[in-house]
Scaffold this active site. Sequence first.
Site, short mmCIF file in Angstrom:
data_model
loop_
_atom_site.label_atom_id
_atom_site.label_comp_id
_atom_site.label_asym_id
_atom_site.label_seq_id
_atom_site.Cartn_x
_atom_site.Cartn_y
_atom_site.Cartn_z
CB CYS A 135 -0.99 0.05 1.17
SG CYS A 135 -2.30 -1.18 1.11
CG ASP A 136 3.57 4.54 1.23
OD1 ASP A 136 3.34 5.18 0.17
OD2 ASP A 136 4.14 5.04 2.20
CG LEU A 137 6.58 -0.84 -3.87
CD1 LEU A 137 7.34 -1.41 -2.69
CD2 LEU A 137 6.17 -1.95 -4.81
CB THR A 166 3.45 8.01 -1.88
OG1 THR A 166 3.84 7.60 -0.56
CG2 THR A 166 4.02 9.39 -2.18
#
Length: 168
Positions: free
Chosen positions: A11-13, A48
């Site tokens: 969810c935030d790679l 992001t």
Amino acid sequence: QILKQKNIIHCDLKPGNILYDAKSDLFKICDFGISCFDDKKKHYPVQTMYYRAPEVIVRKPYSFSIDIWSFGCIIYEILYHQILFHHLLEEQCFLSMMVKIGMPPEDLYSDFYQRNIRYEKGSPVLQKGVLNGILLTGSHQKKSSKCTNHLILDFCISNLILDISYKY
């Protein structure tokens, strides 16, 4: 692949969450602070903005494919030394995706189409924001870079699919 086997969506790679271990010569993913299990998803927003998948932007159900999308954006950034979708507002980011990659299926994004697209002579045109008046042709233009391996570039772009029904 390991994350999917463990039923985890990062969810935030993003580049800042990928570490290189010189000793083992491996890349490692870190910062699982907003990660979730596929069957226990978090509320929006996740990811992001620069690496946010289209289904997240328009609040559609998401899965492991959002990490694949982020990975494609990261590979592009590595190859071209620039962020592919350099926008801070979701609407601008999604419109930029449409300009660079192509039109998503209207049935999947009908609300977005109604708010942002008008048709001129049968062709879709953006009607709002900084991209106002741009004809949506979906022509991703490869900019000059040091990347000469077009297989890598094609792999990167193939991960950037706006049609969530075709994703992994």
